[in-house]
Scaffold this active site. Structure first.
Site, mmCIF file in Angstrom:
data_model
loop_
_atom_site.group_PDB
_atom_site.id
_atom_site.type_symbol
_atom_site.label_atom_id
_atom_site.label_comp_id
_atom_site.label_asym_id
_atom_site.label_seq_id
_atom_site.Cartn_x
_atom_site.Cartn_y
_atom_site.Cartn_z
ATOM 1 N N HIS A 1 25.458 11.265 58.391
ATOM 2 C CA HIS A 1 26.353 11.669 59.186
ATOM 3 C C HIS A 1 25.737 11.593 60.828
ATOM 4 O O HIS A 1 26.283 11.032 61.737
ATOM 5 C CB HIS A 1 26.808 13.216 59.129
ATOM 6 C CG HIS A 1 27.952 13.434 60.021
ATOM 7 N ND1 HIS A 1 28.091 14.731 60.473
ATOM 8 C CD2 HIS A 1 28.991 12.693 60.395
ATOM 9 C CE1 HIS A 1 29.235 14.871 61.354
ATOM 10 N NE2 HIS A 1 29.723 13.675 61.228
ATOM 11 N N HIS A 15 26.476 8.529 63.819
ATOM 12 C CA HIS A 15 26.955 9.104 65.169
ATOM 13 C C HIS A 15 25.826 8.336 66.355
ATOM 14 O O HIS A 15 26.158 8.482 67.577
ATOM 15 C CB HIS A 15 27.394 10.465 65.473
ATOM 16 C CG HIS A 15 28.470 10.973 65.044
ATOM 17 N ND1 HIS A 15 29.710 10.906 65.748
ATOM 18 C CD2 HIS A 15 28.751 11.801 63.849
ATOM 19 C CE1 HIS A 15 30.577 11.355 65.002
ATOM 20 N NE2 HIS A 15 30.197 11.856 63.874
ATOM 21 N N HIS A 25 34.565 8.912 58.506
ATOM 22 C CA HIS A 25 35.299 10.398 58.363
ATOM 23 C C HIS A 25 36.172 10.324 57.406
ATOM 24 O O HIS A 25 36.276 11.632 56.611
ATOM 25 C CB HIS A 25 35.464 10.972 59.529
ATOM 26 C CG HIS A 25 34.169 10.991 60.753
ATOM 27 N ND1 HIS A 25 33.781 10.023 61.359
ATOM 28 C CD2 HIS A 25 33.551 12.221 60.653
ATOM 29 C CE1 HIS A 25 32.827 10.460 61.915
ATOM 30 N NE2 HIS A 25 32.336 11.777 61.713
ATOM 31 N N GLU A 58 38.611 10.311 68.733
ATOM 32 C CA GLU A 58 37.401 10.860 68.851
ATOM 33 C C GLU A 58 37.158 11.702 70.219
ATOM 34 O O GLU A 58 36.350 12.888 69.966
ATOM 35 C CB GLU A 58 36.522 9.522 68.716
ATOM 36 C CG GLU A 58 35.026 10.203 68.761
ATOM 37 C CD GLU A 58 33.922 8.898 68.439
ATOM 38 O OE1 GLU A 58 34.282 7.910 68.558
ATOM 39 O OE2 GLU A 58 32.814 9.454 68.085
ATOM 40 N N HIS A 114 39.091 15.367 69.043
ATOM 41 C CA HIS A 114 38.061 15.606 67.914
ATOM 42 C C HIS A 114 36.920 16.290 68.667
ATOM 43 O O HIS A 114 36.245 17.241 68.304
ATOM 44 C CB HIS A 114 37.285 14.302 67.539
ATOM 45 C CG HIS A 114 36.103 14.354 66.731
ATOM 46 N ND1 HIS A 114 35.031 13.955 67.285
ATOM 47 C CD2 HIS A 114 35.749 14.767 65.542
ATOM 48 C CE1 HIS A 114 34.183 14.109 66.552
ATOM 49 N NE2 HIS A 114 34.713 14.719 65.405
ATOM 50 N N HIS A 166 35.320 20.092 68.015
ATOM 51 C CA HIS A 166 34.114 20.508 67.755
ATOM 52 C C HIS A 166 33.690 21.669 68.463
ATOM 53 O O HIS A 166 32.872 22.466 67.888
ATOM 54 C CB HIS A 166 33.061 19.451 67.709
ATOM 55 C CG HIS A 166 32.849 18.457 66.254
ATOM 56 N ND1 HIS A 166 32.227 18.804 65.306
ATOM 57 C CD2 HIS A 166 33.658 17.461 65.688
ATOM 58 C CE1 HIS A 166 32.378 18.074 64.450
ATOM 59 N NE2 HIS A 166 33.386 17.334 64.620
ATOM 60 N N HIS A 193 38.394 17.716 60.032
ATOM 61 C CA HIS A 193 38.581 16.113 59.819
ATOM 62 C C HIS A 193 39.578 15.746 58.835
ATOM 63 O O HIS A 193 40.374 14.764 59.010
ATOM 64 C CB HIS A 193 37.135 15.882 59.268
ATOM 65 C CG HIS A 193 36.049 15.263 60.485
ATOM 66 N ND1 HIS A 193 36.328 14.275 60.961
ATOM 67 C CD2 HIS A 193 35.490 16.105 61.067
ATOM 68 C CE1 HIS A 193 35.559 14.210 61.991
ATOM 69 N NE2 HIS A 193 34.844 15.359 62.016
HETATM 70 CU CU1 CUO Z 1 31.194 13.035 62.585
HETATM 71 CU CU2 CUO Z 1 33.306 15.316 63.767
HETATM 72 O O1 CUO Z 1 31.482 15.105 62.773
HETATM 73 O O2 CUO Z 1 32.878 13.364 63.964
#
Ligand code: CUO
Length: 650
Positions: free
Chosen positions: A198, A202, A225, A330, A345, A349, A385
């Site tokens: 993960h 990113h 995701h 995103e 997104h 977070h 998600h």
């Molecule tokens: Cu990978 Cu929310 O964590 O995009």
């Protein structure tokens, strides 16, 4: 030609620009990163004192000299705008380098001056994206920054071992207790390989990316995701839990979370009790801002277009709409109108990460949701998600279902699909070196300290696909594994189960005229990577190669990819039924001419091909990404659905 290549390789070794020297330099730059560069690494030590940064590096150096940079020995979060700005200045300085020496010296210089978290992030991203670092394998992040992957109990024990100079190896438990049903699936959210995938995803596809255009980045955000969500749901069903429900801004956050994780500098990660009511986070967003972003995006989906900065419509009811929707949700620098659609997104977070201290009254450090390394530990990650996944589904469900012409490939007739071997999962122990978790100095010897964690693995297996082809051709093979029943044991129809399908593999192969059997091993999957190489092995290998004057042959090694051992969901001891969905379509789906013989780094399913276009011309998830209004369209010779069982053994 051969001689020219050989001469170039010899020259690279002599001049120290071969992979072995580069690997050694990167190892050393990341060695005990919270301490000064070791004096025995003379070239790096020298560069850290006397190098003069240029370009973006000079700008960053001015920030340093003006005392504007974040202090060392402080937490770092990519979601903190100023901290991100500093890290990105270093990324730019590194990526501007035109030779590896400049890259290495820039890194050495700033390693001694910048916040360590910013430094590690910038170096990992720069190594990932710089051609100068081709062939370099990044050490496992869980060894370089173990605090972000392990729990406080283990770190404390590691300190005790070091203080008493007693080698030790201890067990790491999953967070929480069995009183919490969510603990049944903690092995997934806390898996260090999955967390590494993960965080590397990113880094391969940063939301802030301002370099060369990355192909289908927004769609990859959706797909990687979506697959995490589908995989998590399959694990839940394997453990007698219902699939995860989405997050609602106006309802309490059902599951709390106590991370039992500590920052190296900055104290404990904050906890959140069960049923916490969402609060506005000062300086970030109010709940109504979040709802507004969501409703603007939902409006765009209903209308079938986004509105650009200049007011022009950007139509999305087509194959490429998902890419734009991913950029918007995103949101990334590719979002066409971030002022209007916001950053649903990324803000979510932060909102979730800060619910323990939304007004900043207690000066708490960021929550686990504010780091890609730790986010999936918190059950709210999957709720968040799922919430976004449902927005993506809203868009996909609006598109016209695939027609017979789009689904069929008349050349291939699948006659049988079988599994060779057993679909059996089990837990095993895995040892993680904690050498880098504890402070020391050059004068104190290292003590062997490690922890072992339980992780999911499975027995080897292969797919055997019998197919008859009318004529010779190259074909695309797509394999999905889909839970056959819901939580209540009710058998699902194709349109109900397709969104929960796990992409197991996709590959291109040569079909000869007549009958044949395609054998594809689970371990060859194009969505997974094998275990990461331990840091100590990388150090030894590079040091030995440099000492021997030889080079390293590191080809096509990517850090982004689901762990191979987690390819299968856990299943059940009595066996859990899944639909094994196999579709063979024309090789014309390939975006590169050589995919049948060259997998280009082998983890393209969730991670694309580095620096090149995504290998599949079809939408990610094809042919299960769109609504199925007539299941009979799928009853064709080139598609086969069979039932398989996944067993879990103690
Ligand atoms: Cu990978 Cu929310 O964590 O995009």
């Amino acid at each position: 030609m051969k001689w020219i290549l050989l001469a170039a390789a010899v020259l690279a070794v002599i001049s120290g620009t071969d992979v072995a020297h580069k690997q050694q330099a990167i190892n050393r730059l990341l060695y005990k990163v919270t301490e000064p560069i070791r004096s025995k690494f003379t070239d790096l030590k020298e560069a850290s004192k006397s190098f003069t940064p240029t370009g973006a590096g000079a700008k960053l150096d001015k920030e340093h000299k003006d005392h504007r940079l974040l202090q060392q020995k402080h937490w770092f979060s990519l979601f903190n705008p100023r901290q991100r700005e500093e890290a990105l200045m270093l990324v730019d300085a590194l990526l501007e380098s035109t030779d590896f020496d400049h890259f290495k010296n820039t890194a050495a210089y700033f390693r001694e001056r910048m916040n360590e978290g910013e430094f590690v992030y910038a170096l990992y991203v720069a190594v990932t994206h710089s051609d100068l670092c081709d062939g370099v394998i990044l050490p496992p992040l869980y060894e370089v920054t173990p605090h972000m992957f392990t729990n406080s109990e283990v770190i404390q024990k590691a300190y005790t071992a070091k203080m008493t100079q007693t080698p030790a190896k201890f067990e790491m438990e999953f967070t929480g207790s069995q009183k919490n049903p969510e603990q049944r699936v903690a092995y997934f959210g806390e898996d260090i390989g999955m967390n590494s995938h993960h965080v590397h995803w990113h880094m391969d596809f940063p939301f802030w990316w301002h370099g060369e255009k990355i192909d289908r980045k927004g769609e990859l955000f959706f797909w990687a995701h979506h697959q995490l969500t589908a995989r998590f749901d399959a694990e839940r069903l394997s453990n007698y839990l219902p699939v995860v429900d989405e997050l609602y801004w106006s309802r309490p956050i059902k599951e709390g979370f106590a991370p039992h994780t500590t920052y190296r500098y900055g104290g404990e990660f904050p906890s959140r009790p069960d049923n916490k009511i969402f609060e506005a986070v000062e300086g970030v967003a109010r709940i109504r801002d979040m709802k507004e972003m969501e409703s603007r995006i939902r409006d765009a989906i209903s209308h079938g277009y986004f509105t650009s900065h200049s007011g022009d419509p950007i139509y999305i009811d087509n194959e490429r709409g998902i890419d734009i929707l991913g950029d918007v949700i995103e949101s990334s620098t590719y979002s066409p109108n971030v002022e209007y659609y916001g950053a649903l997104h990324n803000y979510a977070h932060i909102m979730l990460g800060r619910q323990a201290d939304p007004k900043g009254k207690f000066n708490m450090p960021p929550g686990v949701m504010e780091h890609f390394e730790t986010a999936t530990r918190d059950p709210s990650f999957f709720r968040l998600h799922k919430y976004m996944d449902n927005i993506f589904k809203l868009h996909k469900d609006k598109l016209t279902p695939y027609t017979h012409e789009e689904l069929a490939y008349d050349n291939a007739h699948i006659t049988d699909v079988k599994i060779d071997g057993e679909l059996t999962t089990y837990f095993e122990d895995f040892e993680i070196d904690l050498t880098h978790a504890i402070d020391d100095t050059e004068e104190i010897d290292d003590v062997a300290v490690s922890t072992y964690v339980h992780r999911l693995n499975h027995k080897p297996f292969a797919y055997k696909i019998k197919v008859k082809a009318d004529h010779e051709d190259t074909a695309t093979v797509r394999i999905f594994l889909c839970p056959k029943h819901d939580y209540n044991g009710i058998e699902l129809h194709l349109d109900e189960y397709r969104w929960g399908c796990i992409e197991m593999d996709k590959f291109w192969t040569h079909l000869s005229a007549g009958s044949q059997e395609i054998t594809r091993k689970g371990s060859e999957s194009s969505v997974t990577i094998p275990d990461r190489v331990p840091f100590s092995d990388l150090i030894k290998e590079a040091d030995d190669a440099v000492a021997a004057g030889s080079d390293l042959d590191h080809k096509n090694i990517r850090a982004c990819g689901h762990p191979a051992r987690m390819l299968l969901p856990k299943g059940k001891s009595e066996g859990m039924e899944f639909n094994l969905f196999v579709a063979i379509t024309s090789g014309d789906d390939a975006a590169h001419p050589d995919l049948a013989t060259n997998e280009h780094g082998s983890t393209h399913g969730y991670c694309g091909i580095h620096g090149q276009v995504y290998p599949d011309k079809r939408p990610m998830g094809f042919p299960l990404d769109r609504k199925v209004t007539d299941e009979r369209e799928f009853h064709i010779d080139n598609i086969n659905v069979s039932t398989v069982k996944v067993f879990h053994k103690k």
